[in-house]
Design a protein around this motif. Structure first.
Motif, short mmCIF file in Angstrom:
data_model
loop_
_atom_site.label_atom_id
_atom_site.label_comp_id
_atom_site.label_asym_id
_atom_site.label_seq_id
_atom_site.Cartn_x
_atom_site.Cartn_y
_atom_site.Cartn_z
N PRO A 193 34.31 44.92 40.36
CA PRO A 193 33.65 45.97 41.14
C PRO A 193 34.05 47.36 40.65
O PRO A 193 35.22 47.62 40.37
N ILE A 194 33.08 48.24 40.56
CA ILE A 194 33.34 49.59 40.05
C ILE A 194 34.31 50.33 40.95
O ILE A 194 35.18 51.04 40.49
N TYR A 195 34.19 50.13 42.28
CA TYR A 195 35.05 50.89 43.17
C TYR A 195 36.52 50.56 42.92
O TYR A 195 37.39 51.41 42.97
N ARG A 196 36.79 49.29 42.57
CA ARG A 196 38.17 48.90 42.32
C ARG A 196 38.68 49.56 41.03
O ARG A 196 39.81 50.00 40.95
N ASP A 233 28.19 46.33 44.08
CA ASP A 233 29.59 46.03 43.78
C ASP A 233 29.98 44.62 44.21
O ASP A 233 30.82 43.98 43.59
N ARG A 244 28.81 42.02 41.69
CA ARG A 244 29.66 41.88 40.51
C ARG A 244 30.74 40.82 40.68
O ARG A 244 31.34 40.38 39.70
N THR A 245 31.02 40.45 41.93
CA THR A 245 32.06 39.45 42.15
C THR A 245 31.46 38.11 42.55
O THR A 245 32.19 37.17 42.86
#
Lengths: 123, 287, 230
Positions: free
Chosen positions: A7-10, B213, B216-217
């Motif tokens: 994830p980009i936020y991470r 997001d 993505r996981t």
């Protein structure tokens, strides 16, 4: 810029934590806004906001209403403590396990560590 | 912001949209993905009132969209082809028309955008290259400042610097003037960071809707000896598989439980993430 | 937003261009007549001959209405708004263009008299030289009907090609019926002998209204085209 897998936020949160850890961002210093982050990395502002929320939850930064985000007092120390705890578990233990698989004696590893660290800063 | 209820559109024998229920709250940037012929253009055209719903309803803040100026004046859809004028029309005249017909249109912003894309009011639509025409569509769409702005393949034929300008301007203006955007695209890896949520349309139905997001996981690639991999993925949602000699890679959908991860490690299986684009390809039927 | 935005926009842009275009046409006529006068004796009205071309130009312009509709929708307006305001624009524009045409007849009358040329009109004209009110009415009638019929054909072809072919029939009826009254398309079977102003006016109103109704039927819920080509 980002790997397309986690994830980009991470990834953003990790970058900011690295900056705090290395002292690039000092205590009570203002952090760039979510908007600036979003524009700079060309990402959705909500994604940047999510990263900041995570950092607030972890106590790395705090929000001053109407002003912006700032680095929490002692954030660097806390992050360092946390990483130190993880260092042995996540870095050292797998390394020793790998050395065992390869048949490298622990003494050799220690010797190499001395060699790598002694001439540098004389510790 | 905009909702559809049981929306169907048919072209003769083909069903373009099949009982679609959609609810898009305001103030977000949505990415609309789907293979060619999945119904993306039909959906966007129907949302904008360019096409009458075959059956079912399209409501903007509770009001029907089709032939309702209160709704359509708050919607702007820029399509990959046409609808802005003839080849002999000058860009300046087209923008003047936009200003005359649309209350929210910002001519100063349009002029700044023209400049950024290296276009001039004096050029005619017919003299533009494919990419320049797309850029001009982006100018009209962004400057419309419509509360619901949609782009169908906005960046078609645009070069990389042009697409970067689009991303920058989109985000800057979205922050300055919060509104709802829906962007359809085939450039998944490049464009998906711009989205808050992704909608995947497949054969006229909504296949998936998820925060980018989170998406993505969502996928996990399990790699290892074929028999072990097969045992491991039993009971999981398998999207696709490939083999190289005795090694097999299976893409599964959904987060793995911690004990699954431990079991995988124990058997020497590798677990890897799956990129959004790969996930999209698998979810829409593979190659 | 102002009321009638589409009408305002069309009057401020298209009407201005069309009036300018017609002035250009008459300028060209003047040049041609002047050149012709150097070689031969002038016996016919140049302005009136131009009147043989204008119906086709009017229909050609009217044909673009469907494309105009698609741009209007792109800017957030509706078909209904367009179908209500575009015909009003056509009528106002037809009136203005007819005023220009009538003015051209008047100017030409003065010039021909000064030069001592004879000035004959086309056979089927319903008006005599000097009857400016009827000249004005005949031109309003011709321009309004031909522009509306062009719009109808354009709209029908935009909707679908079969419909376009089908629309040729009512289009032919509109043009021939009104043509017999305003004298711009005179066919043997449409020589109604209606030459009084009220009669021409009534036929015109009926033809324009019929064209408008058919245009409404063709476009009221037409989907915007998705062009596959290019």
């Amino acid at each position: 810029m980002f790997d397309d897998r986690s994830p980009i936020y991470r990834q953003i949160a990790d970058q900011i934590k690295d900056d705090v850890l290395r002292g690039v961002l000092a205590d009570d210093q203002q952090v760039m806004s979510t908007t600036q982050y979003a524009a700079y990395y060309r990402i959705n502002p909500a994604t940047a906001a999510k990263a900041f929320q995570q950092l607030v939850d972890e106590g790395v930064i705090y929000k001053r209403r109407g002003v912006g985000m700032f680095v929490s007092a002692g954030a660097q120390r806390r992050l360092r403590d946390r990483r130190r705890e993880r260092f042995f578990g996540e870095v050292l233990e797998p390394m020793i396990a790998e050395a065992g698989t390869l048949g490298i004696p622990v003494a050799d590893i220690v010797a190499r560590i001395h060699q790598l660290t002694s001439p540098g800063d004389g510790r | 912001m905009i909702t559809t209820t049981d929306l169907c559109v048919r072209y003769g024998e083909t069903t373009a949209l099949d009982a679609l229920d959609l609810d898009l709250p305001a103030g977000r940037i949505y990415g609309l993905l789907g293979r060619n012929g999945a119904g993306k253009t039909t959906l966007l055209s129907t949302l904008a009132g360019f096409r009458k719903p075959g059956s079912g309803r399209v409501l903007l803040d509770g009001e029907p969209v089709f032939e309702n100026p209160r709704a359509t004046s708050r919607i702007c859809l820029i399509r990959e082809e046409g609808g802005l004028g003839d080849g002999i029309d000058r860009l300046g005249d087209i923008l003047d028309m936009a200003r005359a017909l649309r209350k929210t249109h910002d001519q100063g912003y349009a002029a700044a955008l023209l400049d950024r894309f290296g276009l001039s009011r004096r050029q005619t639509l017919g003299s533009l290259s494919r990419g320049q025409r797309s850029a001009f569509g982006i100018v009209v769409g962004l400057a419309s400042r419509a509360p619901l702005t949609m782009f169908d393949e906005a960046h078609l034929g645009m070069d990389a610097p042009g697409r970067r300008i689009f991303a920058d301007e989109l985000l800057a203006d979205y922050v300055a003037h919060p509104r709802t955007f829906v962007l359809s695209t085939h450039l998944i890896e490049e464009q998906s960071p711009l989205f808050e949520q992704v909608l995947i349309l497949h054969r006229g139905r909504l296949l998936l809707r998820e925060d980018v997001d989170d998406l993505r996981t969502r996928g996990v690639a399990v790699t290892g000896p074929a028999t072990l991999v097969d045992d491991f993925v039993t009971g999981l949602t398998v999207l696709g598989e490939r083999s190289l000699g005795p090694t097999k890679e299976v893409t599964v959908y959904g987060a793995l439980a911690e004990q699954d991860r431990q079991a995988a490690r124990l058997h020497g299986l590798q677990l890897g993430p799956v990129a959004v684009q790969d996930l999209f390809i698998h979810l829409t039927g593979g190659v | 937003m102002n009321r009638w935005p589409i009408l305002r926009y069309l009057l401020s842009s298209h009407t201005v261009v069309l009036v300018g275009f017609l002035l250009g046409v008459y300028l060209l006529v003047a040049v041609i007549v002047a050149v012709a006068a150097m070689f031969t004796e002038v016996t016919v009205s140049g302005v009136d001959i131009a009147g043989q071309v204008l119906p086709w130009l009017a229909a050609g312009y009217g044909y673009s209405a469907a494309a105009l509709l698609s741009t209007v929708l792109t800017h957030g307006r509706t078909r209904r708004e367009f179908l209500a305001q575009h015909p009003v624009f056509l009528l106002v524009t037809a009136g203005l263009l007819a005023v220009v045409a009538t003015g051209a007849y008047a100017v030409e009358a003065v010039v021909y008299r000064a030069a001592g040329w004879t000035r004959t009109f086309q056979d089927q004209r319903v008006f005599e030289a000097g009857d400016y009110p009827l000249i004005l009415l005949a031109y309003v009638s011709m321009l309004a009907v031909w522009m509306m019929t062009g719009a109808l054909l354009g709209g029908a072809f935009y909707r679908d090609e079969g419909g376009g072919l089908l629309a040729l029939l009512p289009a032919a009826v509109l043009l021939s019926v009104s043509g017999g009254a305003n004298g711009f398309l005179s066919l043997p079977f449409t020589r109604w002998g209606l030459t009084s102003a009220p009669e021409v006016a009534v036929v015109t109103v009926v033809a324009v209204a019929a064209g408008w109704a058919l245009l409404w039927a063709a476009l009221r819920d037409v989907p915007l085209r998705t062009r596959v080509a290019s």
